[in-house]
Write a protein that holds these residues in place. Structure first.
Motif, PDB file in Angstrom:
ATOM      1  N   SER A 112      94.925  77.150  -3.162  1.00 22.91           N
ATOM      2  CA  SER A 112      96.198  77.720  -3.590  1.00 22.91           C
ATOM      3  C   SER A 112      96.040  78.698  -4.758  1.00 22.91           C
ATOM      4  O   SER A 112      95.345  78.418  -5.733  1.00 22.91           O
ATOM      5  CB  SER A 112      97.163  76.603  -3.988  1.00 22.91           C
ATOM      6  OG  SER A 112      98.348  77.123  -4.537  1.00 22.91           O
ATOM      7  N   ILE A 118      99.911  74.547  -0.986  1.00 24.32           N
ATOM      8  CA  ILE A 118     100.500  75.638  -0.211  1.00 24.32           C
ATOM      9  C   ILE A 118     101.365  75.112   0.919  1.00 24.32           C
ATOM     10  O   ILE A 118     101.226  73.965   1.358  1.00 24.32           O
ATOM     11  CB  ILE A 118      99.415  76.576   0.356  1.00 24.32           C
ATOM     12  CG1 ILE A 118      98.589  75.851   1.427  1.00 24.32           C
ATOM     13  CG2 ILE A 118      98.527  77.125  -0.726  1.00 24.32           C
ATOM     14  CD1 ILE A 118      97.799  76.788   2.296  1.00 24.32           C
ATOM     15  N   GLN A 126      99.604  83.155  -0.239  1.00 26.12           N
ATOM     16  CA  GLN A 126      99.596  81.980  -1.107  1.00 26.12           C
ATOM     17  C   GLN A 126      98.174  81.615  -1.541  1.00 26.12           C
ATOM     18  O   GLN A 126      97.985  80.823  -2.454  1.00 26.12           O
ATOM     19  CB  GLN A 126     100.160  80.752  -0.380  1.00 26.12           C
ATOM     20  CG  GLN A 126     101.551  80.861   0.188  1.00 26.12           C
ATOM     21  CD  GLN A 126     101.896  79.615   0.965  1.00 26.12           C
ATOM     22  OE1 GLN A 126     102.142  78.555   0.398  1.00 26.12           O
ATOM     23  NE2 GLN A 126     101.883  79.712   2.286  1.00 26.12           N
TER      24      GLN A 126
END
Length: 315
Positions: A112, A118, A126
Motif C-alpha cells: 500500500s 488497499i 493505491q
C-alpha cells in the motif's frame, strides 16, 4: 497478425533491472527471481510470427495436452515439457484460491502507498511504485487478461501476494492451465505467451518456423524502460490527484441556480368554501395591493395579515 498476441505483453531483462539504483524496484525483481519465474519472464526474446499464427489457429486440448499443427506438422506440448523449457517450479500451490487469507491480508498493507490496507476492488494507483509495476507484469505476462490494466482484481492481487509473500507455487501447473485456456474453444482467455510458445516450438527439430523477429524493445522491462515507466506514472498519478482535489473543491460551493432550486416554494392553500369563480376573481384583484408594502413584516405580523386576508375573503 501475430503482433496481436503480444500487443499488451511485458518481458523482463533481469540482468538490467537487477542493476538499478532503486532498492524498491530491485527488491521486487529479486522476489520474482526467488519465486522461480525468471526463466519464464526472462527467456530469449524472439518471436516466430508465422509459426505462432499457425499454432493458435490449429491448437486444441486433448487429454490434458496442447496439440496443434505448425507448417503441417503435429506438435504436442505437455505440462512437463512446458516446465522444463522455463525451469518452472513444480511443487507448491497450483491454484490461486489456495493462497492463505492471512497472506493476502498482510500483502494489502505491504504494497500500500498510504500504509492502509488497499481496496481489492480499487485501482492500482493505491500501490507503491514497485508493486504498481508488478501489477502490470502479472496482468500482462502471467494471467494475460484482456481489459483494463488499471483495476486491481482478486486474481491479480493473489499473484502479487504469491510473489511478495514468497508463497511456493506450482508455476508449471498454473501457467500451463492458462495456456490450455488460450486454445480451448469458447474460452474468454486472451491469447499470449508469444515468446514462450516460440521458444517451445523451437525445441522441435523438424519444424519449419520461418523467420524470427525480435520482441519490441519498448515491451521489455530494462533499466531504461522501467525508469520511463516510473516517470510517466508518477506524472499521471500527480495529475490524477490534483484533478480530484480541484473537483472536490469546486463541488463544495453550490451554484446560485441550485440554491433557488433546492428551496421549495410554499403554496398558499385555502379552506374550501362555496365561492363562485367571479367572487374569486374580485378577491384576487383586491389582494394585489396588500403585497406592495413598503417595509417587510416580521413573521408574527405576516401570519396575522395572512389570517386577516383569509377572513376578508370568507366574508
Amino acid at each position: 497478425m501475430a503482433s496481436s498476441f503480444y500487443s499488451n505483453a511485458q518481458h523482463v531483462d533481469f540482468e538490467s533491472v537487477l542493476g538499478m539504483d532503486d532498492p524498491g524496484m530491485v527488491s521486487m525483481f529479486e522476489a520474482l527471481v526467488a519465486s522461480g519465474l525468471r526463466g519464464f519472464l526472462g527467456c530469449l526474446a524472439v518471436v516466430y510470427e508465422a509459426a505462432l499464427v499457425d499454432f493458435f489457429e490449429n491448437a486444441s486440448v486433448r487429454s490434458g495436452v496442447v496439440i496443434s499443427t505448425v507448417g503441417g506438422q503435429l506438435v504436442e506440448i505437455s505440462e512437463e515439457l512446458f516446465a522444463e523449457s522455463f525451469e518452472l517450479p513444480v511443487v507448491g500451490l497450483g491454484d490461486l484460491s489456495e493462497i492463505p487469507k492471512d497472506a493476502i491480508f498482510d500483502a494489502r498493507s505491504i504494497v500500500s502507498l498510504s500504509g492502509e490496507p488497499i481496496n481489492l476492488s480499487g485501482r492500482k494507483n493505491q500501490l507503491k511504485m514497485p508493486f504498481f509495476l508488478l501489477c502490470d507484469i502479472v496482468a500482462k505476462a502471467i494471467s494475460v487478461k484482456a481489459g483494463s490494466f488499471n483495476a486491481i482484481t482478486v486474481e491479480k492481487f493473489s499473484l502479487i501476494t504469491a510473489v511478495v509473500c514468497k508463497i511456493k507455487m506450482n508455476w508449471a501447473k498454473y501457467l500451463f492451465s492458462i495456456l490450455k485456456k488460450m486454445v480451448s474453444a469458447g474460452s474468454k482467455q486472451a491469447k499470449g505467451f508469444a515468446i514462450q510458445i516460440s521458444l517451445v516450438l523451437a525445441t522441435f527439430p523438424t519444424l519449419e518456423l520461418g523467420e524470427s523477429s525480435e520482441f519490441p524493445a519498448s515491451k521489455i522491462l530494462s533499466k531504461k524502460t522501467v525508469l520511463r515507466f516510473v516517470s510517466i506514472n508518477d506524472r499521471d498519478g500527480a495529475e490524477e490527484v490534483t484533478g480530484a482535489a480541484k473537483k472536490k473543491a469546486v463541488s463544495k460551493k453550490r451554484p446560485a441556480a441550485d440554491v433557488g432550486a433546492a428551496v421549495p416554494k410554499k403554496k398558499r392553500s385555502f379552506k374550501k368554501k362555496s365561492i363562485s369563480s367571479m367572487e374569486l376573481v374580485e378577491v384576487a384583484e383586491e389582494a394585489i395591493p396588500i403585497q406592495q408594502v413598503a417595509e417587510p413584516l416580521d413573521v408574527e405580523e405576516s401570519r396575522c395579515s395572512s389570517a386577516d386576508a383569509v377572513d376578508l375573503i370568507i366574508q
